[in-house]
Scaffold this motif. Structure first.
Motif, PDB file in Angstrom:
ATOM      1  N   ALA A   1       6.678   7.018  -2.312  1.00 20.37           N
ATOM      2  CA  ALA A   1       6.061   5.654  -1.819  1.00 20.37           C
ATOM      3  C   ALA A   1       4.883   5.305  -2.727  1.00 20.37           C
ATOM      4  N   PHE A   2       4.402   6.324  -2.679  1.00 23.25           N
ATOM      5  CA  PHE A   2       2.965   5.495  -3.413  1.00 23.25           C
ATOM      6  C   PHE A   2       3.118   5.142  -4.659  1.00 23.25           C
ATOM      7  N   ALA A   3       4.243   5.559  -5.438  1.00 26.13           N
ATOM      8  CA  ALA A   3       4.321   4.610  -6.774  1.00 26.13           C
ATOM      9  C   ALA A   3       5.067   3.545  -7.519  1.00 26.13           C
ATOM     10  N   TRP A   4       5.776   3.423  -6.243  1.00 29.20           N
ATOM     11  CA  TRP A   4       6.431   2.730  -5.545  1.00 29.20           C
ATOM     12  C   TRP A   4       5.849   1.130  -4.617  1.00 29.20           C
ATOM     13  N   GLY A   5       4.938   1.333  -4.372  1.00 25.89           N
ATOM     14  CA  GLY A   5       4.085   0.600  -3.381  1.00 25.89           C
ATOM     15  C   GLY A   5       3.049   0.215  -4.451  1.00 25.89           C
ATOM     16  N   TRP A   6       2.619   1.301  -5.386  1.00 26.97           N
ATOM     17  CA  TRP A   6       1.537   0.881  -6.894  1.00 26.97           C
ATOM     18  C   TRP A   6       2.358  -0.531  -7.272  1.00 26.97           C
ATOM     19  N   LEU A   7       3.854  -0.658  -8.192  1.00 24.51           N
ATOM     20  CA  LEU A   7       4.759  -1.161  -8.824  1.00 24.51           C
ATOM     21  C   LEU A   7       4.923  -2.455  -8.046  1.00 24.51           C
ATOM     22  N   LEU A   8       5.549  -2.601  -6.770  1.00 22.81           N
ATOM     23  CA  LEU A   8       5.434  -3.396  -5.928  1.00 22.81           C
ATOM     24  C   LEU A   8       4.283  -4.630  -5.673  1.00 22.81           C
ATOM     25  N   ASP A   9       2.975  -4.304  -5.975  1.00 19.78           N
ATOM     26  CA  ASP A   9       1.744  -3.823  -6.186  1.00 19.78           C
ATOM     27  C   ASP A   9       0.989  -5.462  -6.919  1.00 19.78           C
ATOM     28  N   ARG A  10       1.524  -4.758  -8.208  1.00 20.77           N
ATOM     29  CA  ARG A  10       1.851  -5.056  -9.211  1.00 20.77           C
ATOM     30  C   ARG A  10       2.734  -6.549  -9.858  1.00 20.77           C
ATOM     31  N   LEU A  11       4.152  -6.043  -9.634  1.00 21.61           N
ATOM     32  CA  LEU A  11       4.772  -6.805 -10.323  1.00 21.61           C
ATOM     33  C   LEU A  11       5.329  -7.962  -9.712  1.00 21.61           C
ATOM     34  N   PHE A  12       4.929  -7.647  -7.939  1.00 16.74           N
ATOM     35  CA  PHE A  12       5.300  -9.080  -6.983  1.00 16.74           C
ATOM     36  C   PHE A  12       4.093  -8.711  -5.678  1.00 16.74           C
ATOM     37  N   PRO A  13       3.091  -9.315  -6.245  1.00 13.44           N
ATOM     38  CA  PRO A  13       1.862 -10.005  -5.351  1.00 13.44           C
ATOM     39  C   PRO A  13       1.766 -10.369  -4.127  1.00 13.44           C
ATOM     40  N   ALA A  14       3.402 -10.860  -3.686  1.00 15.70           N
ATOM     41  CA  ALA A  14       3.286 -11.649  -3.276  1.00 15.70           C
ATOM     42  C   ALA A  14       3.383 -10.491  -1.828  1.00 15.70           C
ATOM     43  N   ASP A  15       4.124 -10.184  -1.928  1.00 12.68           N
ATOM     44  CA  ASP A  15       4.100  -8.989  -0.432  1.00 12.68           C
ATOM     45  C   ASP A  15       3.630  -8.806  -0.025  1.00 12.68           C
ATOM     46  N   PRO A  16       3.697  -8.736   1.362  1.00 13.74           N
ATOM     47  CA  PRO A  16       2.432  -8.612   2.570  1.00 13.74           C
ATOM     48  C   PRO A  16       1.483  -7.757   2.275  1.00 13.74           C
ATOM     49  N   HIS A  17       3.197  -6.268   2.245  1.00 15.11           N
ATOM     50  CA  HIS A  17       2.773  -5.085   2.831  1.00 15.11           C
ATOM     51  C   HIS A  17       3.412  -4.453   1.559  1.00 15.11           C
TER      52      HIS A  17
END
Length: 210
Positions: free
Chosen positions: A120-136
């Motif tokens: 969850a931490f690794a995937w969340g970190w990746l999402l936060d950088r690749l898809f900044p439009a993701d609100p959560h």
């Protein structure tokens, strides 16, 4: 010409419900219903469900979720094989051709918890950088990690998978409500009901060495 996935069936609280939304929801519900009833045919529906989700995420440009579908497909194939090819010590007393229901040990549950947090931490970190439009991004990643764990445990016919599915259902209801979705919380509530029913059903099978 209008793509069939974009066909609007009806509006719910001001939000359109597309044909692909309904198709994927029905397939998903049917898949977990069959799994909860200990039916190996849930995997055949699961193949269709994975394909429907791939189209759904592609249609909505949800590429982070789309990229996980090959993983879900691999887990589905693993589960199909394990359920129908049990080892000699894994056979159900009810049906010797089927894998019996079993439980995780306390140590295995701790490993699963650690694995979920790590993924969850690794995937969340990746999402936060690749898809900044993701609100959560981190909440999304927790749900994703839990779904993959639930699928894996289900493929091994572990009773604990339904505990994880219940956590997924509750978290998804919260997630969808937080972004104003109305249709999906209803679907997740149906998943939640099936999860509670399946939890009791698999416990009976476990006690019967089923």
């Amino acid at each position: 010409m209008l793509d069939w996935m974009d066909i609007i069936l009806f509006d719910l609280a001001g939000r359109p419900v597309l044909l692909i939304d309904l198709v994927s929801s029905v397939l998903g519900l049917f898949c977990v219903f069959l799994a909860g009833r200990n039916s190996k045919y849930n995997f055949w529906v699961g193949y269709l469900y994975t394909a429907a989700l791939f189209l759904l995420f592609w249609n909505k440009n949800l590429y982070a979720n789309l990229l996980l579908q090959p993983v879900s497909l691999a887990i589905n194939i693993l589960g199909h094989y394990r359920w129908t090819h049990p080892g000699s010590s894994e056979r159900s007393s009810v049906d010797r051709r089927s894998l019996r229901v079993s439980m995780l040990s306390g140590q295995e549950r701790l490993i699963c918890l650690f694995g979920v947090l790590l993924v969850a931490f690794a995937w969340g970190w990746l999402l936060d950088r690749l898809f900044p439009a993701d609100p959560h991004p981190y909440l999304d990643s927790v749900v994703t990690a839990l779904i993959l764990l639930a699928q894996l445990l289900s493929s091994l016919k572990k009773w604990d998978c339904w505990l994880v599915w219940l956590a997924v259902n509750v978290t998804q209801i919260m997630l969808h409500l937080s972004v104003g979705n109305v249709f999906m919380p209803i679907v997740c509530a149906l998943y939640l009901i099936n999860g509670l029913w399946s939890l009791a059903t698999w416990m009976k099978l476990y006690r019967k060495n089923g």
